[in-house]
Design a protein around this motif. Structure first.
Motif, PDB file in Angstrom:
ATOM      1  N   ALA A  62       0.829  -1.214   0.000  1.00  0.00           N
ATOM      2  CA  ALA A  62       0.000   0.000   0.000  1.00  0.00           C
ATOM      3  C   ALA A  62       0.863   1.264   0.000  1.00  0.00           C
ATOM      4  O   ALA A  62       0.460   2.294  -0.554  1.00  0.00           O
ATOM      5  CB  ALA A  62      -0.925  -0.009   1.210  1.00  0.00           C
ATOM      6  N   TYR A  90       2.169   1.313  -3.771  1.00  0.00           N
ATOM      7  CA  TYR A  90       1.093   1.471  -4.757  1.00  0.00           C
ATOM      8  C   TYR A  90      -0.210   1.771  -4.006  1.00  0.00           C
ATOM      9  O   TYR A  90      -1.004   0.867  -3.744  1.00  0.00           O
ATOM     10  CB  TYR A  90       0.939   0.209  -5.603  1.00  0.00           C
ATOM     11  CG  TYR A  90       2.201  -0.185  -6.330  1.00  0.00           C
ATOM     12  CD1 TYR A  90       2.529   0.401  -7.549  1.00  0.00           C
ATOM     13  CD2 TYR A  90       3.074  -1.133  -5.800  1.00  0.00           C
ATOM     14  CE1 TYR A  90       3.686   0.049  -8.225  1.00  0.00           C
ATOM     15  CE2 TYR A  90       4.233  -1.499  -6.454  1.00  0.00           C
ATOM     16  CZ  TYR A  90       4.537  -0.904  -7.670  1.00  0.00           C
ATOM     17  OH  TYR A  90       5.691  -1.245  -8.329  1.00  0.00           O
ATOM     18  N   PRO A  91      -0.435   3.030  -3.640  1.00  0.00           N
ATOM     19  CA  PRO A  91      -1.593   3.384  -2.791  1.00  0.00           C
ATOM     20  C   PRO A  91      -2.937   2.997  -3.383  1.00  0.00           C
ATOM     21  O   PRO A  91      -3.883   2.728  -2.638  1.00  0.00           O
ATOM     22  CB  PRO A  91      -1.472   4.915  -2.661  1.00  0.00           C
ATOM     23  CG  PRO A  91      -0.040   5.204  -2.931  1.00  0.00           C
ATOM     24  CD  PRO A  91       0.406   4.197  -3.936  1.00  0.00           C
ATOM     25  N   ASN A  92      -3.040   2.951  -4.709  1.00  0.00           N
ATOM     26  CA  ASN A  92      -4.311   2.603  -5.342  1.00  0.00           C
ATOM     27  C   ASN A  92      -4.288   1.224  -5.999  1.00  0.00           C
ATOM     28  O   ASN A  92      -5.246   0.856  -6.678  1.00  0.00           O
ATOM     29  CB  ASN A  92      -4.679   3.660  -6.396  1.00  0.00           C
ATOM     30  CG  ASN A  92      -4.898   5.032  -5.773  1.00  0.00           C
ATOM     31  OD1 ASN A  92      -5.520   5.137  -4.723  1.00  0.00           O
ATOM     32  ND2 ASN A  92      -4.380   6.065  -6.420  1.00  0.00           N
ATOM     33  N   GLY A  93      -3.218   0.487  -5.798  1.00  0.00           N
ATOM     34  CA  GLY A  93      -3.107  -0.843  -6.410  1.00  0.00           C
ATOM     35  C   GLY A  93      -3.661  -1.919  -5.493  1.00  0.00           C
ATOM     36  O   GLY A  93      -2.905  -2.657  -4.853  1.00  0.00           O
ATOM     37  N   TYR A  94      -4.980  -2.016  -5.439  1.00  0.00           N
ATOM     38  CA  TYR A  94      -5.617  -2.966  -4.519  1.00  0.00           C
ATOM     39  C   TYR A  94      -5.242  -4.411  -4.837  1.00  0.00           C
ATOM     40  O   TYR A  94      -5.004  -5.214  -3.935  1.00  0.00           O
ATOM     41  CB  TYR A  94      -7.141  -2.799  -4.558  1.00  0.00           C
ATOM     42  CG  TYR A  94      -7.619  -1.416  -4.153  1.00  0.00           C
ATOM     43  CD1 TYR A  94      -6.875  -0.641  -3.265  1.00  0.00           C
ATOM     44  CD2 TYR A  94      -8.792  -0.880  -4.666  1.00  0.00           C
ATOM     45  CE1 TYR A  94      -7.295   0.623  -2.889  1.00  0.00           C
ATOM     46  CE2 TYR A  94      -9.225   0.394  -4.295  1.00  0.00           C
ATOM     47  CZ  TYR A  94      -8.465   1.131  -3.415  1.00  0.00           C
ATOM     48  OH  TYR A  94      -8.870   2.388  -3.043  1.00  0.00           O
ATOM     49  N   VAL A 134      -7.121  -5.033   3.099  1.00  0.00           N
ATOM     50  CA  VAL A 134      -7.234  -3.971   2.099  1.00  0.00           C
ATOM     51  C   VAL A 134      -8.520  -3.168   2.316  1.00  0.00           C
ATOM     52  O   VAL A 134      -8.516  -1.931   2.283  1.00  0.00           O
ATOM     53  CB  VAL A 134      -7.198  -4.561   0.676  1.00  0.00           C
ATOM     54  CG1 VAL A 134      -7.563  -3.494  -0.360  1.00  0.00           C
ATOM     55  CG2 VAL A 134      -5.821  -5.130   0.369  1.00  0.00           C
ATOM     56  N   LYS A 154      -8.374   0.744   3.151  1.00  0.00           N
ATOM     57  CA  LYS A 154      -8.685   1.658   2.061  1.00  0.00           C
ATOM     58  C   LYS A 154     -10.142   2.112   2.003  1.00  0.00           C
ATOM     59  O   LYS A 154     -10.477   2.969   1.192  1.00  0.00           O
ATOM     60  CB  LYS A 154      -8.304   1.005   0.723  1.00  0.00           C
ATOM     61  CG  LYS A 154      -6.800   0.838   0.545  1.00  0.00           C
ATOM     62  CD  LYS A 154      -6.112   2.197   0.499  1.00  0.00           C
ATOM     63  CE  LYS A 154      -4.630   2.079   0.286  1.00  0.00           C
ATOM     64  NZ  LYS A 154      -3.966   3.394   0.207  1.00  0.00           N
ATOM     65  N   THR A 155     -11.006   1.513   2.777  1.00  0.00           N
ATOM     66  CA  THR A 155     -12.430   1.892   2.726  1.00  0.00           C
ATOM     67  C   THR A 155     -12.951   2.118   4.145  1.00  0.00           C
ATOM     68  O   THR A 155     -12.250   1.879   5.132  1.00  0.00           O
ATOM     69  CB  THR A 155     -13.268   0.795   2.045  1.00  0.00           C
ATOM     70  OG1 THR A 155     -13.319  -0.364   2.885  1.00  0.00           O
ATOM     71  CG2 THR A 155     -12.675   0.398   0.695  1.00  0.00           C
TER      72      THR A 155
END
Length: 282
Positions: free
Chosen positions: A137, A140-144, A197, A201-202
């Protein structure tokens, strides 16, 4: 249990240090599986090929770190930069293969001891999955998907590199690729990675992070106990079969086979009728 006490326990579990006791368990269980893979030839192999035995053992123990570093473009050999962990793994390897009268291996094979070591390894596995997700994370902050992949690799890297570990021992088994037949450990690592994740992230999970981590640890421990004591090896298999039947062509293949059988039966019946008619004419 009081909610505050439960949260305090969760905080303690999330802050557990893996070195040295949990790392010893990880090394011991990994080498137990390695010896079982060698079967009756483990004694002879360790005597004739000690260097290959050592390298393949270290490869198995640090597989998650090495493979994840390779995928993330980091130095692969950085897995061995911690001298304390390397010395500890080497000591466990030596005792597991070369202890007098094989006493260490026999002791670790006892069910209570093996169960304790396996549970400690599952706590280590949960920690590795968690650290793998958080490390990915940062890069790659948006690479789930990347986070999930690295979490799974960190948690069960030994299985993914089993083919190459065997190759280091001169044993080539290309069919033993983890992505062809994922083990149960890989499946629960996928679920744990997704949970971490989603939590990171959510806002779908409102519970404190330490509580989520503690839940994943309990999840791992529960299934390991079920596997070793109750023989429950893969509870996801029925759901996988159902999913494959519904979404991956299983139903249509069954219908196609049924139609083909029906067509063959009709053609066979008409052929029999023609044969009977021909015999009557004769």
């Amino acid at each position: 249990m009081d909610p505050e006490t439960f949260l305090e326990v969760a905080n303690h579990v999330s802050k557990l240090k893996m070195y040295p006791y949990f790392e010893i368990a990880h090394c011991a269980v990994t080498l137990l599986y390695l010896r079982e893979d060698l079967a009756s030839g483990s004694h002879l192999f360790s005597r004739k090929h000690p260097l290959s035995c050592y390298i393949s053992s270290m490869f198995s123990i640090f597989a998650g770190y090495m493979f994840s570093a390779l995928l993330l473009g980091e130095p692969v050999l950085s897995a061995f930069k911690n001298n304390q962990s390397l010395i500890l793994a080497s000591a466990v390897w030596y005792l597991m293969f070369y202890s007098p009268f094989d006493v260490v291996y026999k002791f670790c094979k006892l069910l209570p001891v093996k169960l304790l070591l396996s549970l400690a390894k599952e706590i280590t596995r949960a920690k590795k999955v968690h650290d793998g997700v958080h490390h990915a994370a940062k890069l790659y902050p948006n690479g789930y998907l990347i986070m999930v992949i690295i979490g799974v690799i960190k948690g069960n890297g030994t299985s993914f590199l089993k083919v190459y570990e065997r190759l280091l021992r001169g044993y080539w088994t290309p069919n033993a690729i983890e992505i062809m037949q994922p083990s149960f450990a890989t499946k629960i690592c996928v679920i744990a990675s997704i949970v971490f994740v989603v939590d990171k992230k959510t806002d779908l999970i409102s519970a404190p992070h330490s509580l989520v981590y503690f839940g994943v640890v309990c999840f791992f421990l529960y299934f390991k106990l079920s596997s070793m004591l109750l023989g429950l090896h893969d509870p996801f298999l029925p759901f996988e079969n159902l999913t494959c039947a519904i979404f991956f062509g299983g139903i249509w293949d069954a219908i196609s086979r049924a139609l083909n059988k029906g067509g063959d039966a009709q053609s066979g019946g008409s052929k029999d009728a023609k044969d009977v008619a021909a015999k009557k004419k004769e």
